[in-house]
Design a protein around this motif. Structure first.
Motif, PDB file in Angstrom:
ATOM      1  N   LEU A  60      14.750  34.156  11.278  1.00  0.00           N
ATOM      2  CA  LEU A  60      13.899  33.857  10.119  1.00  0.00           C
ATOM      3  C   LEU A  60      12.987  32.670  10.417  1.00  0.00           C
ATOM      4  O   LEU A  60      11.796  32.683  10.092  1.00  0.00           O
ATOM      5  N   ASP A 100      11.276  33.581   1.309  1.00  0.00           N
ATOM      6  CA  ASP A 100      10.543  34.717   0.748  1.00  0.00           C
ATOM      7  C   ASP A 100      10.486  35.907   1.727  1.00  0.00           C
ATOM      8  O   ASP A 100       9.431  36.508   1.925  1.00  0.00           O
ATOM      9  N   ARG A 101      11.634  36.201   2.323  1.00  0.00           N
ATOM     10  CA  ARG A 101      11.719  37.343   3.223  1.00  0.00           C
ATOM     11  C   ARG A 101      12.573  38.442   2.567  1.00  0.00           C
ATOM     12  O   ARG A 101      13.322  38.167   1.617  1.00  0.00           O
ATOM     13  N   ASP A 158      10.458  39.064   9.434  1.00  0.00           N
ATOM     14  CA  ASP A 158      10.111  39.303   8.027  1.00  0.00           C
ATOM     15  C   ASP A 158      11.240  39.897   7.208  1.00  0.00           C
ATOM     16  O   ASP A 158      11.274  39.767   5.988  1.00  0.00           O
ATOM     17  N   VAL A 159      12.096  40.675   7.875  1.00  0.00           N
ATOM     18  CA  VAL A 159      13.113  41.469   7.174  1.00  0.00           C
ATOM     19  C   VAL A 159      14.444  41.284   7.899  1.00  0.00           C
ATOM     20  O   VAL A 159      14.484  41.287   9.134  1.00  0.00           O
ATOM     21  N   GLY A 178       7.563  43.921   6.049  1.00  0.00           N
ATOM     22  CA  GLY A 178       7.095  43.166   7.207  1.00  0.00           C
ATOM     23  C   GLY A 178       7.205  43.951   8.502  1.00  0.00           C
ATOM     24  O   GLY A 178       7.734  45.069   8.532  1.00  0.00           O
ATOM     25  N   HIS A 231      11.834  43.345  12.013  1.00  0.00           N
ATOM     26  CA  HIS A 231      13.111  43.457  11.305  1.00  0.00           C
ATOM     27  C   HIS A 231      14.240  43.038  12.252  1.00  0.00           C
ATOM     28  O   HIS A 231      14.354  43.558  13.363  1.00  0.00           O
ATOM     29  N   CYS A 244      17.172  34.560   3.063  1.00  0.00           N
ATOM     30  CA  CYS A 244      15.907  35.294   2.944  1.00  0.00           C
ATOM     31  C   CYS A 244      15.097  34.809   1.745  1.00  0.00           C
ATOM     32  O   CYS A 244      13.879  34.632   1.839  1.00  0.00           O
TER      33      CYS A 244
END
Ligand SMILES: Cc1ncc(COP(=O)(O)OP(=O)(O)O)c(N)n1
Ligand SMILES: Cc1nc(C(=O)O)sc1CCOP(=O)(O)O
Ligand SMILES: [Mg+2]
Length: 202
Positions: free
Chosen positions: A27, A62-63, A32-33, A5, A8, A58
């Protein structure tokens, strides 16, 4: 390997803040991360427990979850990968430990080290410091968007720009060729981490 992603969050276990609350806010805002980066004094047990909890957060959304430096914790917790720099395991050794499919980030500050890190198995590069930062001591001078762009032009893997990144200057780094930015203080040090994280999405 999963697509990396573009935003971060790197955890800040220094600040006396609630690390998990900051991660949850980032999040929820759309980061994404998450890279779990325990301070050196944090024990492996504490770092593992923190990683397990952040990984669960996460997974729910779905990260991606990465672990800085401590690859045994990445493996033990089942995280998506890890990140190493000049004082950590060499990139090739890190790749052997994590296996061929894990995400492996390596710090590179110029095109030459970037090419070597990719040849050794890095799947993305952390490049900086893009701008001045007080979060980590002992770093070289900032390389600016041009320095980030020089590394991006030299290698075929995603570049994650780090160091002094804010919602205001991130665009310069993407324009220079960064695939993603990594952020500590601009979110963790904000009075309202959710609002601060949302500003990056704008
Ligand atoms: C995305 C990203 N880029 C660079 C770093 C720095 O890694 P390193 O040079 O090993 O320094 P420490 O973070 O371990 O102090 C990073 N963690 N993430
Ligand atoms: C951990 C780290 N590594 C860097 C590097 O350039 O290798 S800069 C950095 C800290 C980034 O924090 P902030 O977003 O608060 O500036
Ligand atoms: Mg390191």
């Amino acid at each position: 390997m999963r697509t990396l992603g573009r935003l971060h969050l790197i955890t800040d276990t220094r600040s006396g803040r609630d690390t998990l609350a900051v991660v949850a806010a980032a999040l929820r805002a759309g980061f994404d991360v998450v890279q779990v980066r325990p301070e050196d004094h944090v024990t492996d047990r504490e770092a593992y427990d923190l990683t397990v909890r952040i990984l669960a957060m996460c997974r729910e959304l779905d990260r991606i979850c990465l672990v800085n430096d401590r690859l045994h914790i990445a493996l033990a917790a089942g995280a998506d990968g890890g990140h190493v720099g000049a004082d950590d395991l060499p990139v090739a050794a890190a790749r052997r430990i994590l296996g061929p499919h894990a995400i492996l980030g390596a710090t590179a500050r110029n095109p030459e080290t970037a090419r070597q890190a990719v040849a050794d198995g890095a799947s993305y590069l952390g490049v900086g410091p893009a701008f001045a930062t007080t979060t980590k001591a002992g770093l070289p001078d900032a390389i600016g968007p041009a320095g980030v762009g020089a590394v991006a032009a030299a290698v075929p893997v995603p570049i994650v720009a780090i160091g002094g990144v804010t919602a205001q200057n991130a665009r310069q780094l993407y324009s220079a060729g960064a695939h993603a930015v990594a952020v500590v203080g601009a979110v963790s040090g904000a009075a309202d981490p959710y609002t601060a994280a949302k500003e990056f999405l704008a």
